[in-house]
Design an enzyme around this catalytic site. Structure first.
Site, PDB file in Angstrom:
ATOM      1  N   ARG A 241       0.817  -1.191  -0.166  1.00  0.00           N
ATOM      2  CA  ARG A 241       0.015  -0.098  -0.052  1.00  0.00           C
ATOM      3  C   ARG A 241       0.757   1.300  -0.093  1.00  0.00           C
ATOM      4  NH1 ARG A 241      -4.856  -1.925   4.068  1.00  0.00           N
ATOM      5  NH2 ARG A 241      -6.470  -2.199   2.339  1.00  0.00           N
TER       6      ARG A 241
ATOM      7  N   LYS B 211     -15.084 -15.056   7.092  1.00  0.00           N
ATOM      8  CA  LYS B 211     -16.448 -14.441   7.668  1.00  0.00           C
ATOM      9  C   LYS B 211     -17.206 -14.386   6.417  1.00  0.00           C
ATOM     10  CE  LYS B 211     -15.890 -11.828  11.826  1.00  0.00           C
ATOM     11  NZ  LYS B 211     -16.167 -10.613  12.304  1.00  0.00           N
TER      12      LYS B 211
ATOM     13  N   GLY C 130      -6.505  -6.766   0.822  1.00  0.00           N
ATOM     14  CA  GLY C 130      -5.412  -6.374   1.601  1.00  0.00           C
ATOM     15  C   GLY C 130      -4.656  -8.025   1.905  1.00  0.00           C
TER      16      GLY C 130
ATOM     17  N   GLY D 269     -12.250  -4.263   1.550  1.00  0.00           N
ATOM     18  CA  GLY D 269     -13.734  -3.907   1.835  1.00  0.00           C
ATOM     19  C   GLY D 269     -14.520  -3.016   0.810  1.00  0.00           C
TER      20      GLY D 269
HETATM   21  C1  3PG Z   1      -8.207  -2.049   5.027  1.00  0.00           C
HETATM   22  O1  3PG Z   1      -7.093  -2.385   5.656  1.00  0.00           O
HETATM   23  O2  3PG Z   1      -9.074  -2.766   4.700  1.00  0.00           O
HETATM   24  C2  3PG Z   1      -8.402  -0.398   4.939  1.00  0.00           C
HETATM   25  O3  3PG Z   1      -7.274   0.210   5.337  1.00  0.00           O
HETATM   26  C3  3PG Z   1      -9.453   0.204   5.741  1.00  0.00           C
HETATM   27  O4  3PG Z   1      -9.337  -0.051   7.267  1.00  0.00           O
HETATM   28  P1  3PG Z   1     -10.584  -0.548   8.385  1.00  0.00           P
HETATM   29  O5  3PG Z   1     -11.206  -1.838   7.700  1.00  0.00           O
HETATM   30  O6  3PG Z   1      -9.599  -0.596   9.578  1.00  0.00           O
HETATM   31  O7  3PG Z   1     -11.446   0.641   7.940  1.00  0.00           O
END
Ligand code: 3PG
Ligand code: MG
Length: 396
Positions: free
Chosen positions: A34, A199, A352, A376
């Site tokens: 990232r 999940k 990720g 997400g």
């Molecule tokens: C992630 O790692 O998916 C993003 O950086 C968002 O992080 P978060 O899910 O803690 O909001």
């Protein structure tokens, strides 16, 4: 969305919201994907003579300063990758941030401390969030949204600051959205989606939406056991989300009605316990012993999934097939990654964890058409949801 070319940044203070949420082992960054993905936009702004103020979150520190979630190690890595000194502010909008920003010359860059050390960043209260956004916006004259992995969060730095400053989308966000658009608008077929991870509840929305779009849906990882159980199979001590069984049964019958090929594991690696060295063996999915837990897809499933991917023309993959952090249970994830690498399809890895798995397994990143920095975020985009961080950048 306006791009940074539409902004006159020379000599001006530009706040860049990046996603620098990388996995850490102590102070060691175990995957810097990232950070690397964030470099081109920062580089471009610096070369255009901007004073660049980067802001980002790390982990989930819940609104107060927490040393283990400091962005200090990220500042060091960013500095190495940019080949420039990165000034680091030890707070987000306080004295250190203000002094650090005031000292910036044209073409210099600073990183603020973790946004989530401030309770205003994630507050559900519009006023609390807005008050923090005011302070953050006051540090800069222009805003560039480039933290694709966080655009699904309605947070001050993502959603409220662009309401307060002239803004544009950075190159990473533009590139990510272009790829995901290709998946949502008329993808080349067969279009195959591979979902894994632990999940099922996180992915219910995307499954419901994808059933009307894909030709095949391959399900592995921890969430597969809820699907197996929904078919009446015994899953032993495997991950099981009982409260999702009804909805999953609904997906199974909807897939049938729509003619979607929903493919589940036919065998699994059944282990005696959740441990890297747990004794284990491959068993048919219909014969998981009550005292065992499935920690990876089995060898016949790896072949089946590879066959289902072989003629695909579009593939989206999110989520590992097993506990890839343990070498003994990384084979399924590796097999899916290798099938994508071997494929001529337009292949997108989202998330990720899946992206980190690809790199951790030593597989070539250029074997995929695109590796998304958002997990997400990319799933919610595919669900057809409005993402706050993209909506904020759309109006100017
Ligand atoms: C992630 O790692 O998916 C993003 O950086 C968002 O992080 P978060 O899910 O803690 O909001
Ligand atoms: Mg995540």
């Amino acid at each position: 969305m306006r791009t940074i070319d539409s902004l006159d940044v020379k000599g001006r203070r530009v706040l860049v919201r990046a996603d620098l949420n990388v996995p850490l082992d102590g102070e060691t960054i175990t995957d810097d994907g990232r950070i690397r993905a964030s470099v081109p936009t920062i580089r471009k702004l610096l070369d255009s003579g901007a004073k660049v103020i980067v802001c980002a979150h790390l982990g989930r520190p819940k609104g107060s300063p927490t040393p283990k979630y400091s962005l200090a190690p990220v500042a060091r890595r960013l500095s190495e990758l940019l080949g420039e000194h990165v000034a680091f502010a030890t707070d987000v909008v306080g004295e250190s941030a203000q002094a650090t920003v005031a000292a910036l010359q044209d073409g210099q860059v600073a990183l603020l401390e973790n946004l989530r050390f401030e309770p205003g960043e994630e507050s559900k209260d519009d006023e609390v969030r807005g008050a923090f956004a005011d302070r953050l916006a006051a540090l800069a004259e222009l805003y560039v949204g480039d933290g694709f992995g966080a655009v699904h969060r309605k947070h001050a730095s993502v959603y409220d600051v662009p309401e307060r400053l002239p803004h544009a989308a950075g190159g990473l966000i533009v590139a990510e959205v272009e790829v995901l658009k290709r998946l949502t608008q008329d993808p080349a077929r067969p279009y195959v989606v591979v979902l894994g991870g632990a999940k099922v509840s996180d992915k219910l929305g995307v499954i419901a939406n994808l059933l009307s779009k894909v030709d095949r849906l391959l399900i592995g990882g921890g969430m597969a056991y809820t699907f197996l159980a929904a078919q009446g199979l015994e899953v032993g001590g495997s991950l099981l989300q009982e409260d999702q069984l009804d909805q999953v049964r609904g997906f199974l019958s909807e897939a049938k009605e729509r003619g979607v090929d929903l493919v589940l594991p036919v065998d699994v690696l059944a282990a005696t316990e959740f441990a890297p060295d747990a004794p284990h063996e491959a068993v048919d999915a219909t014969e998981i012993p009550a005292d065992r837990q499935g920690l990876d897809i089995g060898p016949r499933t790896r072949e089946l999934f590879a066959a289902k991917l072989a003629d695909a023309r579009t593939v989206f993959w999110n989520g590992p097939m097993g506990v890839f952090e343990f070498d003994a249970f990384a084979g399924g994830t590796r097999a899916v990654a290798e099938a994508l690498i071997a494929s001529d399809a337009f292949t997108v890895v989202g998330g990720g964890d899946s992206a980190a798995a690809v790199r951790r397994l030593g597989l070539p990143e250029d074997g995929f058409s695109h590796i998304s920095t958002g997990g997400g975020a990319s799933l919610e985009y595919l669900e057809g949801k409005t993402l706050p961080g993209l909506a904020a950048l759309e109006d100017s």
